[in-house]
Structure formats: structure tokens, C-alpha cells
Design an enzyme around this catalytic site. Structure first.
Site, PDB file in Angstrom:
ATOM      1  N   ASP A  64      26.560  45.275  41.571  1.00 43.28           N
ATOM      2  CA  ASP A  64      25.354  44.659  42.117  1.00 43.28           C
ATOM      3  C   ASP A  64      25.704  43.218  42.455  1.00 43.28           C
ATOM      4  OD1 ASP A  64      22.715  43.198  42.171  1.00 43.28           O
ATOM      5  OD2 ASP A  64      21.965  45.197  41.716  1.00 43.28           O
ATOM      6  N   THR A  81      19.815  50.787  45.854  1.00 42.68           N
ATOM      7  CA  THR A  81      19.743  49.534  46.599  1.00 42.68           C
ATOM      8  C   THR A  81      18.679  49.659  47.685  1.00 42.68           C
ATOM      9  OG1 THR A  81      21.300  50.141  48.350  1.00 42.68           O
ATOM     10  CG2 THR A  81      22.244  49.286  46.297  1.00 42.68           C
ATOM     11  N   CYS A 117      18.404  58.634  45.490  1.00 40.53           N
ATOM     12  CA  CYS A 117      16.951  58.625  45.302  1.00 40.53           C
ATOM     13  C   CYS A 117      16.375  57.292  45.770  1.00 40.53           C
ATOM     14  CB  CYS A 117      16.594  58.828  43.827  1.00 40.53           C
ATOM     15  SG  CYS A 117      16.672  60.537  43.308  1.00 40.53           S
ATOM     16  N   ALA A 118      17.148  56.557  46.574  1.00 42.93           N
ATOM     17  CA  ALA A 118      16.730  55.207  46.982  1.00 42.93           C
ATOM     18  C   ALA A 118      16.165  55.205  48.393  1.00 42.93           C
ATOM     19  CB  ALA A 118      17.905  54.242  46.860  1.00 42.93           C
ATOM     20  N   ARG A 119      17.039  55.189  49.390  1.00 44.42           N
ATOM     21  CA  ARG A 119      16.617  55.164  50.785  1.00 44.42           C
ATOM     22  C   ARG A 119      17.593  55.979  51.627  1.00 44.42           C
ATOM     23  NH1 ARG A 119      12.499  53.898  49.099  1.00 44.42           N
ATOM     24  NH2 ARG A 119      11.166  52.095  49.555  1.00 44.42           N
ATOM     25  N   GLU A 148      12.279  61.510  57.809  1.00 38.56           N
ATOM     26  CA  GLU A 148      11.467  62.228  56.829  1.00 38.56           C
ATOM     27  C   GLU A 148      10.151  62.652  57.466  1.00 38.56           C
ATOM     28  OE1 GLU A 148      11.131  59.875  53.274  1.00 38.56           O
ATOM     29  OE2 GLU A 148      13.262  60.064  52.815  1.00 38.56           O
ATOM     30  N   HIS A 177      11.516  63.645  48.887  1.00 35.32           N
ATOM     31  CA  HIS A 177      11.138  62.272  48.522  1.00 35.32           C
ATOM     32  C   HIS A 177      10.134  62.286  47.356  1.00 35.32           C
ATOM     33  CE1 HIS A 177      10.944  57.943  50.274  1.00 35.32           C
ATOM     34  NE2 HIS A 177      10.862  57.926  48.955  1.00 35.32           N
ATOM     35  N   GLY A 223      10.902  60.951  44.241  1.00 37.80           N
ATOM     36  CA  GLY A 223      11.312  59.994  43.211  1.00 37.80           C
ATOM     37  C   GLY A 223      10.161  59.295  42.526  1.00 37.80           C
TER      38      GLY A 223
END
Length: 535
Positions: free
Chosen positions: A174, A206, A233-235, A264, A282, A284
Site C-alpha cells: 500500500d 484499492t 471484490c474492489a472494482r 456491470e 457485486h 461485497g
């Protein structure tokens, strides 16, 4: 910057608690989740605030149409569906709820990791087809495997703690989190080049920004262990979908858990249907608990901002971070008033730089809001004088952007304790030719005071407030002549301050008890220049 919220539009489905919190704090709420883009454009001018989730796309034209918009809030993490740049230009605060769905997203990530390692998706589908094929779905243990976490914020940390319970070694990267900080929760900070060859599993947490788009691609997959498994599971877009499909086909990637996609819903389901992919639509943050939390969070963040309690979750209002407390507000007003005076008294300068010097420990962390407030005052007056020089009315959110648009560089420097112990702010306006014009002010209780001009100190500080007349004379000024002239012009004087200045000039401020006239026929005969303003 005072935020007033009379009406808020909620255009996506959120928990009823969001509506209740706002209404209980005197805000009128309209919830309409069926608006088309055209209907939203027609409706948005009526509202001061807008709350969305993922469905509503808050584009630049929506923001431009929202003439009264002050806040846009997303009940969730990230603001991918909001044009934050357009919002900033228009002085609109953009908020999200960074902590509301942390646990749900972390749990879903862990679920996908487990599903991958034990082939749960394919095995379940096989059973539903009436098959019993144990050998085909041989799995592997997580114990002793290395999990690489790209993005060690709230969600990344929670994933690490949970997967450590399975005996996994956690490493990560990070750019913001320090190595010693993640070491506190048993995660080793490594560079990306060090991570790729060590990871058995990679999960990304991120935002999707230019630096993270296609972070996992053909090149990075080639650096990984053969059979590495990845989770997103982010973008959608952090993992390049075409490269992932190639890696799955070649066996370089042994499996993928995907909850997010570039489109999506996807138009092409080839990746989602791959036998080594566990895919979810989606989900999450799609838990009852998370949706309740983010709805409560965004409503409370709106209320706290309006009440001046805190500014949490805002992504584009750094100048407001330390500017909301009652102790800070007089300094914000001082900055604006110094900016107004500066704009009036530097009309002959082609302004290129503004430097704000801060004296006294109370102003140690005031740089962001003082520079913004000074430029709010300066640009507001400049905009009035020059019409369309600047495209939007300035406030604490967009002042830094508008300053850059106008070609003005602005900086702040904390100078430590003042010599006389009085905290103060000095603003230096510098022209393209190097000329500098300085104003210095302070705060006494709720009063804002002008202490000096060009280093020349007033015997009695000038009060900056109400109807104010600023004048400059060539040579020594006769106070009696000035008083006589403004009285003839119909000004009822409540206070007058004057100071001898360098280069044989005298600068003064007149506080008027009445409204100021548009012209000063008599005063113009005894001063070289005069400007009226409301401070």
C-alpha cells in the site's frame, strides 16, 4: 463555508434509516429511485443534497444542472459513479461511507478465497446436475499458503486478520500504509515486484484510479507463481479481464474469484462462465448489516457537516477538514475579508502568487482552510468585477481549483509564535512584475481586525465587518477633510482608521453605520482611490 440543507433527494434504494435521520434533523427528503436521466436533470435544481448508491450516474451535466447542490453522498465505498472533478469545480462536496461496508466486503473476499481453494462453485453446480464426482474437485489447504493483499486499508486489514486464522502468511503493498503499521497486524509490507513471485493468492482492495487500472495484467501474471489464484471484490478493471482470461486458459492463473466487472452487468459472460472462476454479481457490500450501516453513516455525515461537528468521508473538501469548529470560524471569516481587501487594493497588479503566513500555535494546522478562505474572498470580488473570468462562484471546496484556473499560485507557511504573542495572518499578494502588497489581520473573539498594511501598523486596529469603505490617498491624509467629504456623500460613519504608508501614501478604512452610496462625489476629490464593500 456555511452548509444549509433544506431538501435532499435520494435517487437509489437505501435503508429507511437514512430518511429517518435526515427528517429528524429538519431536512425535507424525497426518495425517488425511478428517475430517468432526463427526469433527474429536470428535478435536481430543487435540491441541496443528493444521496446515491451505484445505480445513479452523477455526471457533469447533472452536477451543472444542480444549481443549489451543496453535497453529493454515496452510501458505500468509492465514488466511481460520481464525477468528482465536476463537483469540485462547482463547489459541491462529495462524500462516501468508507467504513460502512468494511466487514461485509472483507467477509465476501474471504468466502471467495475459500471457494476457490475447495472448488465450491463447480462442485455445487455438479451436485445440482445430479453428479457425484469427488476426484474432479480435489482441493488444497489454505494453511501455510501466502496471501498477497494489494491495498492495506480497512478492508485489506480485516481480510488479513481473518485469513491468518487459517494459518495463511499475509504480505501486502500500500503506498500510504507504513510497513511498521501493517506489521502490527502480522502483515509484511513488500514492494509489488517482491510480491508477485511469492503469492499463492492475490486479493486487491484499492480504488480504481489510473495507477491501479490493469494492475494485474499479462506482465504481472508472468511474474507470479504458476497457478496463482486471484480475487477482486474492489472494482472492475483493477485486474485486466482479457489478461486474466488468457492466464486462466494457459494455467498461469489457477482460479479467480470475481465480484466486480468492468461492465456491470457484463455484456460478455465468457470470463464469469470459465470453469476456474467463482463469480458473484457485486455482492461485497450486499448484506443487511452493511446496507443499514452505510445508510445511517451517509445521513449522519450530512447532519454532522451541517451542524459543524465534523467532516468525515469527504473526498474533495480538504480545506474544510479543520475549518468547522466554532474556534476556527472567525479565522475563516478573516481570510475571506483579507481576500476581499486584497482584490480591491491590488487591481493594478497582474496577480500570480498569494502567500499566507501564519503566526501562533492556534494556526499551526490552518494552512489549507486559510488559503482557501483568502481565495474565496479574492475570487468572489474578482468574479463580480470581471463577469465570466471564473466559471463558478467560489467557496471553500472549489477555491483551490479556481485559483489554478485563474493562474494564481497560493501557498501557506506556518511561521511559529508571533513576536508579540498575538496570533495573526499575513497575506502577501504578488504581481507578475514582482510587486508585493501585504495585509495582516487577527481575530479578537468573534471580531476580525486588520492590523497593518504593507507592514505599517494601525494605532487602532480596523474592524473588518459590515459596510466598509476602503480608501487610499497620495500624501498625508486630513482626517477632517475625509470625514467631511464622506458625510456630504451621505455616509454615516461609525469608525475610521488611517495609517501612514510607504511611498507617501495613506491607507484608511471607514466603517459605515448606513448603506454606502454607489458613487462618492465629494470623497473622490480628496482621495486617490476608494472602494466600497460589505465585509
Amino acid at each position: 463555508m456555511v452548509i444549509q440543507l433544506r431538501k435532499v433527494l435520494i435517487s437509489d434504494e437505501v435503508d429507511q434509516k437514512c430518511v429517518d435521520i435526515l427528517q429528524n434533523n429538519g431536512v425535507e427528503v424525497t426518495k425517488n429511485t425511478k428517475l430517468s436521466k432526463e427526469e433527474l436533470l429536470r428535478t435536481i435544481p430543487e435540491y441541496d443534497g443528493l444521496i446515491v448508491r451505484s445505480a445513479t450516474k452523477v455526471t457533469a451535466d447533472v452536477i451543472e444542472a444542480g444549481k443549489n447542490l451543496k453535497i453529493i453522498g454515496r452510501a458505500g465505498t468509492g465514488v466511481d459513479n460520481i464525477d468528482a472533478e465536476a463537483a469540485t469545480r462547482n463547489g459541491v462536496i462529495v462524500m462516501n461511507t468508507p467504513g460502512g461496508n468494511t466487514l461485509s466486503a472483507a467477509e465476501h473476499t474471504c468466502t471467495l478465497i475459500i471457494a476457490l481453494t475447495r472448488n465450491l462453485g463447480s462442485a455445487s453446480m455438479s451436485m445440482k446436475e445430479g453428479k457425484w464426482d469427488r476426484k474432479k474437485f480435489m482441493g488444497s489447504e489454505l494453511y501455510g499458503k501466502t496471501l498477497a493483499i494489494i491495498g492495506l486499508g480497512r478492508i485489506g486489514k480485516e481480510v488479513a486478520l481473518r485469513m491468518q486464522a487459517f494459518g495463511m502468511k499475509t504480505i501486502g503493498f500500500d503506498p500510504i500504509i507504513k510497513p511498521e503499521e501493517c506489521a502490527e497486524w502480522n502483515t509484511q509490507w513488500l514492494s509489488l515486484d517482491e510480491i508477485w513471485p511469492q503469492a499463492d493468492y492475490i486479493t486487491v482492495h484499492t480504488p480504481l484510479i489510473p495507477q491501479t487500472k490493469h494492475l494485474l495484467n499479462d506482465t504481472t501474471f508472468a511474474k507470479c507463481k504458476k497457478g496463482v489464484r486471484v480475487v477482486n471484490c474492489a472494482r472492475g478493471g483493477i485486474i485486466e479481464e482479457a489478461a486474466l482470461l488468457r492466464a486462466l486458459e494457459s494455467g498461469q492463473c489457477g482460479g479467480a474469484g470475481l465480484d466486480v466487472f468492468v461492465e456491470e452487468p457484463p455484456k460478455d459472460y465468457t470470463l464469469a462462465k470459465h470453469p476456474n472462476v467463482v463469480a458473484t454479481p457485486h455482492l461485497g457490500a450486499n448484506t443487511v448489516e452493511a446496507q443499514t450501516r452505510v445508510a445511517e453513516d451517509i445521513a449522519q455525515q450530512f447532519v454532522d457537516l451541517v451542524q459543524g461537528k465534523s467532516l468525515f468521508g469527504a473526498i474533495n473538501a480538504h480545506a474544510l477538514t479543520n475549518a468547522l469548529s466554532p474556534d476556527t470560524q472567525p479565522w475563516v471569516r478573516l481570510g475571506e475579508k483579507l481576500g476581499v481587501l486584497g482584490s480591491l487594493l491590488t487591481k493594478s497588479l497582474s496577480l500570480c502568487n498569494v502567500e499566507v503566513l501564519l503566526y501562533g500555535p492556534t494556526l499551526q494546522n490552518a494552512g489549507a482552510f486559510m488559503t482557501a478562505s483568502v481565495m474565496v474572498g479574492y475570487l468572489r470580488t474578482t468574479r463580480v468585477d470581471n463577469g465570466d473570468l471564473l466559471p463558478h462562484a467560489p467557496n471553500m471546496v472549489n477555491a483551490p481549483v479556481l485559483s489554478k484556473h485563474a493562474g494564481i499560485n497560493i501557498t501557506a507557511t506556518y511561521k511559529g509564535e508571533a513576536k508579540d504573542g498575538t496570533p495573526s495572518v499575513t497575506v502577501a499578494f504578488q504581481g507578475a512584475g514582482g510587486e508585493i502588497f501585504q495585509l495582516c489581520g487577527t481575530v479578537a473573539g468573534n471580531n476580525t481586525l486588520l492590523l497593518s498594511v504593507q507592514g505599517n501598523v494601525f494605532n487602532i486596529p480596523a474592524i473588518l465587518g459590515g459596510n466598509t469603505l476602503v480608501y487610499r490617498t497620495a500624501g498625508a491624509a486630513s482626517i477632517s477633510d475625509i470625514l467631511a467629504a464622506v458625510t456630504k456623500d451621505g455616509v454615516e460613519v461609525s469608525a475610521l482608521t488611517a495609517s501612514s504608508l510607504y511611498k507617501n501614501q495613506t491607507f484608511g478604512i471607514i466603517n459605515a453605520a448606513s448603506n454606502l452610496p454607489n458613487t462618492f462625489k465629494n470623497l473622490s476629490e480628496v482621495v486617490s482611490s476608494a472602494y466600497s464593500c460589505e465585509l
